[in-house]
Design an enzyme around this catalytic site. Structure first.
Site, PDB file in Angstrom:
ATOM      1  N   LYS A  48       0.668  -1.204  -0.009  1.00  0.00           N
ATOM      2  CA  LYS A  48      -0.009   0.004  -0.052  1.00  0.00           C
ATOM      3  C   LYS A  48       0.971   1.209   0.124  1.00  0.00           C
ATOM      4  O   LYS A  48       0.528   2.215  -0.682  1.00  0.00           O
ATOM      5  CB  LYS A  48      -1.089   0.146   1.272  1.00  0.00           C
ATOM      6  CG  LYS A  48      -1.882  -1.082   1.080  1.00  0.00           C
ATOM      7  CD  LYS A  48      -2.885  -1.370   2.323  1.00  0.00           C
ATOM      8  CE  LYS A  48      -3.691  -2.635   2.226  1.00  0.00           C
ATOM      9  NZ  LYS A  48      -4.401  -2.947   3.547  1.00  0.00           N
ATOM     10  N   GLN A  92      -4.170  -1.484   9.828  1.00  0.00           N
ATOM     11  CA  GLN A  92      -4.171  -2.987   9.347  1.00  0.00           C
ATOM     12  C   GLN A  92      -4.461  -3.982  10.123  1.00  0.00           C
ATOM     13  O   GLN A  92      -4.164  -4.014  11.245  1.00  0.00           O
ATOM     14  CB  GLN A  92      -2.471  -3.183   8.747  1.00  0.00           C
ATOM     15  CG  GLN A  92      -2.299  -4.423   7.992  1.00  0.00           C
ATOM     16  CD  GLN A  92      -3.117  -4.501   6.678  1.00  0.00           C
ATOM     17  OE1 GLN A  92      -3.172  -3.488   5.828  1.00  0.00           O
ATOM     18  NE2 GLN A  92      -3.798  -5.573   6.265  1.00  0.00           N
ATOM     19  N   ASP A 115     -10.663   2.732   4.318  1.00  0.00           N
ATOM     20  CA  ASP A 115     -10.848   1.437   4.350  1.00  0.00           C
ATOM     21  C   ASP A 115     -12.239   0.853   4.377  1.00  0.00           C
ATOM     22  O   ASP A 115     -12.717  -0.098   4.010  1.00  0.00           O
ATOM     23  CB  ASP A 115     -10.190   0.627   5.807  1.00  0.00           C
ATOM     24  CG  ASP A 115      -8.962  -0.352   5.056  1.00  0.00           C
ATOM     25  OD1 ASP A 115      -8.988  -0.379   3.894  1.00  0.00           O
ATOM     26  OD2 ASP A 115      -8.206  -0.476   6.007  1.00  0.00           O
TER      27      ASP A 115
END
Ligand code: NAP
Length: 289
Positions: A48, A92, A115
Site C-alpha cells: 500500500k 491494518q 478502508d
C-alpha cells in the site's frame, strides 16, 4: 488481469495528483498503522505504501509493538483525526487479541475512513448514499467495470459474509446502479447445497479463505469467477517456503469460466487501487469544504 486494470487506475490517479500539485494543492496523504510483526500484514502494508509512492501520494507508516495498549492506539487515531494534513487513516487488521478492532475502527473519523469499515460508512453504503466503499469490494466493482461485465439481472453468488468482503460485496451487487442490480445469494459455512447454488450463478465471488474450494463441477459454463482468497500454503519448493493460493481451483475452473481472476494478480492489486481512489476522494472532499 487485476494488475493491468489497477495500473490503468494508478496512471489516471497519477495525472490527477500532478494536477493537484500544479494548482498548489496538497497531495493526498495516507497514514497506515501496523501493530506487531505479522508477515502477511507487513506485506500488505508495504504494498500500500509503495502504491502511494507510485502515484505521488504522501504516505506515512506508523509501527507499534505487539504490546501496545488500546489507549495508546486510540490516542494516535485521535491525533490523526485532528491533523488537517492527513486524508486517510488505515489500521491494518488483524490487531493483537488484547485490542478490540471494533473499538479502534469506530474511533477513525468517517471522513478519513478510506478502508470503509466504520459503522457510519457501512450504514451509508447500505442506504445507497455516497461513501467510501470498502477497498476489496470496490476493487472488484472497478474490475467488473474495466471488463464491461454486465451484472444487472444476473445471479451473483457471494461465498463468505465477512464485514470487509462478502457482506459489502453482496450489498453492492444488489444495489441499484452500475455493477449492481444483480440478484444476490450470500453463502457461508451454514449454507446447504453450496455446489448446487454455485452452479446456478452467472457470477461467483469466492471470499472464504479456503484454497481451491471452488472446483469446476460447481461452475456453470461461461460464468464470471472472481477469486478473493489469499492463503499462504506451505511450499518447500519456493524460496520463501510458501505460495499464495486463491479460493478457486484455477486450472480446472478457467477451462469453464467466461472470465476468471488469477491469484495473485487479480483482486489483490485492485484492492490497493481502490484504496488509492478512496484516499484521493477523501483529499478532494476536504478541498471542497
Ligand atoms: P473471514 O472473515 O474469515 O470470512 C470467511 C467467510 O467465509 C465467513 O463468512 C465464513 O462463514 C465463510 N466460509 C468459511 N468456510 C466456508 C465454507 N466451507 N463454506 C462456505 N462458507 C465458508 O475472511 P475474509 O476476511 O472475508 O477473507 C476471505 C478471504 O479473502 C481470505 O483468504 C482473505 O485473505 C482474502 N482477502 C483478500 C483480499 C484481497 O485484497 N484480495 C482482501 C481481503 C481478504 P461463517 O461466517 O459462517 O463463518
Amino acid at each position: 488481469d487485476g494488475k493491468a486494470a489497477a495500473q490503468s487506475i494508478k496512471d489516471a490517479l497519477k495525472l490527477d495528483v500532478a494536477q493537484l500539485a500544479s494548482n498548489g494543492r496538497e497531495v493526498p496523504h495516507l497514514v497506515a498503522i501496523l501493530v506487531g510483526t505479522n508477515g502477511a500484514s507487513e506485506t500488505y502494508v508495504a504494498a500500500k505504501v509503495k502504491a502511494c509512492e507510485e502515484v505521488g501520494f504522501k504516505s506515512t507508516l506508523i509501527r507499534f509493538e505487539e504490546s501496545i495498549t488500546a489507549f495508546r492506539l486510540l490516542e494516535t487515531i485521535r491525533e490523526l483525526n485532528g491533523d488537517p494534513d492527513v486524508d486517510g487513516i488505515l489500521v491494518q487488521l488483524p490487531l493483537p487479541a488484547h485490542i478490540s478492532s471494533e473499538e479502534i475502527i469506530n474511533a477513525i473519523d468517517p471522513s478519513k475512513d478510506v478502508d470503509g469499515f466504520h459503522p457510519s460508512t457501512v450504514g451509508r453504503l447500505v442506504l445507497g448514499q455516497p461513501t467510501f466503499i470498502p477497498a476489496t469490494p470496490y476493487g472488484i466493482q472497478l474490475l467488473l467495470a474495466h471488463y464491461k461485465i454486465e451484472t444487472a439481472g444476473k445471479h451473483a453468488v457471494v461465498i463468505g459474509r465477512s464485514n470487509i468482503v462478502g457482506r459489502p460485496m453482496s450489498i453492492l451487487l444488489s444495489a441499484a446502479g452500475p455493477q449492481g442490480n444483480a440478484t444476490v445469494t450470500i453463502c457461508h459455512s451454514h449454507t446447504k447445497n453450496l455446489a448446487e447454488v454455485c452452479r446456478s450463478a452467472d457470477i461467483i465471488i469466492a471470499a472464504l479463505g479456503r484454497p481451491g474450494f471452488v472446483t469446476a463441477d460447481m461452475v456453470k459454463e461461461g460464468a464470471v469467477v472472481i477469486d478473493v482468497g489469499i492463503t499462504r500454503v506451505d511450499d518447500p519448493t519456493r524460496k520463501r517456503g510458501y505460495r499464495i493460493a486463491g479460493d478457486v481451483a484455477f486450472d480446472e475452473v478457467s477451462a469453464k469460466a467466461g472470465f476468471i481472476t488469477p491469484v495473485p494478480g487479480g483482486v489483490g492489486p485492485m484492492t490497493i487501487a481502490a484504496l488509492l481512489k478512496n484516499t484521493f476522494h477523501a483529499c478532494a472532499l476536504k478541498h471542497y469544504d
